[in-house]
Scaffold this motif. Structure first.
Motif, PDB file in Angstrom:
ATOM      1  N   ILE A 179      -4.714  53.393 -64.573  1.00 31.01           N
ATOM      2  CA  ILE A 179      -4.211  52.491 -65.817  1.00 31.01           C
ATOM      3  C   ILE A 179      -2.842  52.794 -65.819  1.00 31.01           C
ATOM      4  O   ILE A 179      -1.960  53.440 -64.927  1.00 31.01           O
ATOM      5  N   HIS A 180      -2.140  51.717 -66.685  1.00 34.60           N
ATOM      6  CA  HIS A 180      -0.612  51.861 -66.733  1.00 34.60           C
ATOM      7  C   HIS A 180      -0.210  52.096 -68.193  1.00 34.60           C
ATOM      8  O   HIS A 180      -1.123  52.486 -68.958  1.00 34.60           O
ATOM      9  N   GLY A 181       1.161  51.994 -68.493  1.00 30.87           N
ATOM     10  CA  GLY A 181       1.636  52.844 -69.578  1.00 30.87           C
ATOM     11  C   GLY A 181       0.960  52.661 -70.987  1.00 30.87           C
ATOM     12  O   GLY A 181       0.862  54.017 -71.574  1.00 30.87           O
ATOM     13  N   ASP A 182       0.687  51.799 -71.184  1.00 34.99           N
ATOM     14  CA  ASP A 182       0.335  51.469 -72.708  1.00 34.99           C
ATOM     15  C   ASP A 182      -1.215  51.266 -72.759  1.00 34.99           C
ATOM     16  O   ASP A 182      -1.542  50.661 -73.888  1.00 34.99           O
ATOM     17  N   GLN A 183      -2.158  51.400 -72.147  1.00 42.47           N
ATOM     18  CA  GLN A 183      -3.460  51.388 -72.147  1.00 42.47           C
ATOM     19  C   GLN A 183      -4.082  52.487 -72.586  1.00 42.47           C
ATOM     20  O   GLN A 183      -3.966  53.637 -72.150  1.00 42.47           O
ATOM     21  N   ASP A 221       2.675  55.779 -65.384  1.00 44.30           N
ATOM     22  CA  ASP A 221       3.399  55.576 -66.591  1.00 44.30           C
ATOM     23  C   ASP A 221       4.533  54.742 -66.569  1.00 44.30           C
ATOM     24  O   ASP A 221       5.641  55.033 -66.492  1.00 44.30           O
ATOM     25  N   ASP A 222       4.332  53.332 -66.468  1.00 46.05           N
ATOM     26  CA  ASP A 222       5.069  52.212 -66.298  1.00 46.05           C
ATOM     27  C   ASP A 222       6.044  52.311 -67.598  1.00 46.05           C
ATOM     28  O   ASP A 222       7.244  51.971 -67.395  1.00 46.05           O
ATOM     29  N   ARG A 223       5.425  52.398 -68.680  1.00 46.89           N
ATOM     30  CA  ARG A 223       6.477  52.440 -69.860  1.00 46.89           C
ATOM     31  C   ARG A 223       7.264  53.475 -69.822  1.00 46.89           C
ATOM     32  O   ARG A 223       8.551  52.894 -70.188  1.00 46.89           O
ATOM     33  N   ALA A 272       8.778  54.837 -67.264  1.00 51.33           N
ATOM     34  CA  ALA A 272       9.867  54.352 -66.158  1.00 51.33           C
ATOM     35  C   ALA A 272      10.794  53.164 -66.673  1.00 51.33           C
ATOM     36  O   ALA A 272      11.992  53.375 -66.374  1.00 51.33           O
ATOM     37  N   ALA A 273      10.175  52.089 -67.231  1.00 52.17           N
ATOM     38  CA  ALA A 273      11.009  51.202 -67.639  1.00 52.17           C
ATOM     39  C   ALA A 273      11.919  51.453 -68.650  1.00 52.17           C
ATOM     40  O   ALA A 273      13.244  51.133 -68.820  1.00 52.17           O
ATOM     41  N   TYR A 274      11.500  52.380 -69.932  1.00 51.18           N
ATOM     42  CA  TYR A 274      12.170  52.862 -70.787  1.00 51.18           C
ATOM     43  C   TYR A 274      13.594  53.617 -70.195  1.00 51.18           C
ATOM     44  O   TYR A 274      14.634  53.594 -70.790  1.00 51.18           O
ATOM     45  N   GLU A 275      13.140  54.490 -69.323  1.00 54.45           N
ATOM     46  CA  GLU A 275      14.186  55.391 -68.850  1.00 54.45           C
ATOM     47  C   GLU A 275      15.268  54.526 -67.938  1.00 54.45           C
ATOM     48  O   GLU A 275      16.523  54.948 -68.114  1.00 54.45           O
ATOM     49  N   VAL A 276      14.647  53.601 -67.260  1.00 52.51           N
ATOM     50  CA  VAL A 276      15.982  52.811 -66.508  1.00 52.51           C
ATOM     51  C   VAL A 276      16.613  51.901 -67.268  1.00 52.51           C
ATOM     52  O   VAL A 276      17.737  51.908 -67.195  1.00 52.51           O
ATOM     53  N   THR A 277      15.993  51.560 -68.433  1.00 50.10           N
ATOM     54  CA  THR A 277      16.859  50.828 -69.203  1.00 50.10           C
ATOM     55  C   THR A 277      17.955  51.562 -70.134  1.00 50.10           C
ATOM     56  O   THR A 277      19.228  51.227 -70.174  1.00 50.10           O
ATOM     57  N   ASN A 278      17.442  52.729 -70.440  1.00 49.54           N
ATOM     58  CA  ASN A 278      18.267  53.658 -71.346  1.00 49.54           C
ATOM     59  C   ASN A 278      19.352  54.165 -70.266  1.00 49.54           C
ATOM     60  O   ASN A 278      20.637  54.551 -70.750  1.00 49.54           O
ATOM     61  N   GLU A 282       8.245  45.138 -69.199  1.00 48.01           N
ATOM     62  CA  GLU A 282       8.959  44.290 -70.174  1.00 48.01           C
ATOM     63  C   GLU A 282       8.897  44.850 -71.531  1.00 48.01           C
ATOM     64  O   GLU A 282       9.989  44.900 -72.420  1.00 48.01           O
ATOM     65  N   LYS A 283       7.856  45.205 -72.009  1.00 48.81           N
ATOM     66  CA  LYS A 283       7.547  45.937 -73.603  1.00 48.81           C
ATOM     67  C   LYS A 283       8.456  46.998 -73.524  1.00 48.81           C
ATOM     68  O   LYS A 283       9.139  47.382 -74.625  1.00 48.81           O
ATOM     69  N   ALA A 284       8.562  47.967 -72.512  1.00 51.07           N
ATOM     70  CA  ALA A 284       9.253  49.018 -72.689  1.00 51.07           C
ATOM     71  C   ALA A 284      10.791  48.711 -72.643  1.00 51.07           C
ATOM     72  O   ALA A 284      11.583  49.576 -73.185  1.00 51.07           O
ATOM     73  N   TRP A 285      11.053  47.660 -71.622  1.00 52.96           N
ATOM     74  CA  TRP A 285      12.771  47.412 -71.844  1.00 52.96           C
ATOM     75  C   TRP A 285      13.270  46.791 -73.191  1.00 52.96           C
ATOM     76  O   TRP A 285      14.247  47.470 -73.620  1.00 52.96           O
ATOM     77  N   ARG A 286      12.400  46.150 -73.704  1.00 55.22           N
ATOM     78  CA  ARG A 286      12.545  45.577 -75.172  1.00 55.22           C
ATOM     79  C   ARG A 286      12.931  46.769 -76.344  1.00 55.22           C
ATOM     80  O   ARG A 286      13.427  46.634 -77.083  1.00 55.22           O
ATOM     81  N   GLN A 287      11.674  47.678 -76.053  1.00 56.83           N
ATOM     82  CA  GLN A 287      11.482  48.763 -76.885  1.00 56.83           C
ATOM     83  C   GLN A 287      13.007  49.773 -76.783  1.00 56.83           C
ATOM     84  O   GLN A 287      13.443  50.105 -78.085  1.00 56.83           O
TER      85      GLN A 287
END
Length: 338
Positions: free
Chosen positions: A152-156, A167-169, A171-177, A203-208
């Motif tokens: 499964i992936h980050g928010d399931q 943990d896609d969430r 990953a995306a959050y840290e790259v954006t930060n 995409e959700k994590a980038w936005r967050q």
């Protein structure tokens, strides 16, 4: 890491409902010893009533064949799926099993019935369903009482089968930060396709991350995972002089975006920083080398298979995942602050 599963019916349950002995049920399953037609009919009726699916691995061994592990995946070309499939096959071979792979589109299961029936007609030990949460009840009903594990992936969070998490969430959050931390006012996003109308978790994590930082949230450039769509998105972003940082939903999209930036006469990272996710092998060899986030798909594939093989025990050989931000040449402070 695993959800509760209802106990599947056993040969003993079938024998009780059919009013026969367990050896009689076994004879019906193996076909090695003749059984009267009327008795066969009672046993098969009991199996249908209980939703009993014969243990394919045991049946294969009785018949002198090699048991099979099934793998259901929505894609065989994307890096993450490719790595998981390769490692599942390798680990299964070590354990003495063959692997049968079926690619099923979650939104087009109606046209995949024959492929699924062919898979389930084999001596299946169980099924690893990559991204199980993207499929609806038709797949779950088809699999019946077969053992299932999944990645499964980050928010399931509502997964009711044994699972491991990529943990896609995070990953995306840290790259954006990372890009925001370099001083970029905001970060644009070349996104993965939505799933059933829901944005991809990356995409959700980038936005967050942007929202948490109080940064503007630009319009998304959504793709279908194709290089063509990514090239188009990159060209559009390269034309905007206000764009200084782009986060792409995976490394392949990032490579295509970087090509479009180059063709527009702008430079990475001097004019625009670009980052991805996955840490594909080419990421380190690209010019400039790509900043990305390493997700351990090799670990995920092996761990999911081992959950299937030993559902009540933690993975012993998959170890711990290796993941983290990998900073390379493609990201830098914006020109105004460099």
């Amino acid at each position: 890491m695993s959800g509760d599963r209802k106990r599947p019916p056993t040969i003993a349950d079938v024998a009780r409902v059919a009013g026969v002995s367990q050896p009689t049920v076994s004879r019906v399953l193996t076909g090695n010893i003749p059984v009267r037609d009327v008795t066969k009919a009672r046993v098969r009726a009991a199996m249908k009533k209980l939703g009993y699916r014969p243990n394919g691995a045991a049946r294969a061994l009785v018949q002198g064949r090699q048991p099979i592990v099934g793998v259901i995946t929505r894609d065989t070309a994307l890096h993450g799926y490719t790595r998981m499939l390769a490692n599942i096959e390798s680990r299964a071979r070590q354990a003495g099993y063959l692997v049968a792979i079926v690619a099923l589109d979650p939104v087009d299961l109606q046209n995949a019935t024959s492929a699924l029936d062919l898979l389930l007609g084999q001596p299946i030990l169980g099924v690893v369903v990559l991204d199980y949460a993207t499929y609806d009840s038709r797949l779950r009903d088809s699999l019946g009482t077969l053992p299932i594990s999944t990645v499964i992936h980050g928010d399931q969070t509502d997964i009711d089968v044994p699972h491991v998490r990529v943990d896609d969430r995070r990953a995306a959050y840290e790259v954006t930060n990372h890009l925001l931390g370099l001083g970029h006012r905001t970060v644009h996003h070349v996104a993965a396709p939505s799933r059933g109308g829901e944005p991809h978790v990356r995409e959700k994590a980038w936005r967050q991350a942007l929202t948490d930082a109080g940064a503007p949230v630009p319009d998304v450039h959504r793709t279908d995972w194709s290089i063509t769509a990514a090239r188009e998105a990159g060209a559009a972003l390269a034309r905007d002089p206000d764009v200084t940082a782009i986060f792409c939903a995976n490394d392949e999209l990032a490579f295509a975006v970087m090509r479009s930036i180059h063709e527009a006469g702008r430079r990475v990272p001097e004019d625009i920083s670009v980052a991805g996710i996955d840490d594909e092998p080419l990421a380190a060899a690209w010019v400039p080398a790509l900043t990305t986030y390493r997700l351990d798909f090799d670990w995920a594939g092996v761990a999911a298979l081992e959950l299937l093989m030993e559902l009540d025990e933690p993975s012993r050989t998959a170890g711990l995942p290796s993941y983290g931000l990998v900073i390379r040449e493609s990201t830098a402070p914006p020109a105004s602050t460099a």
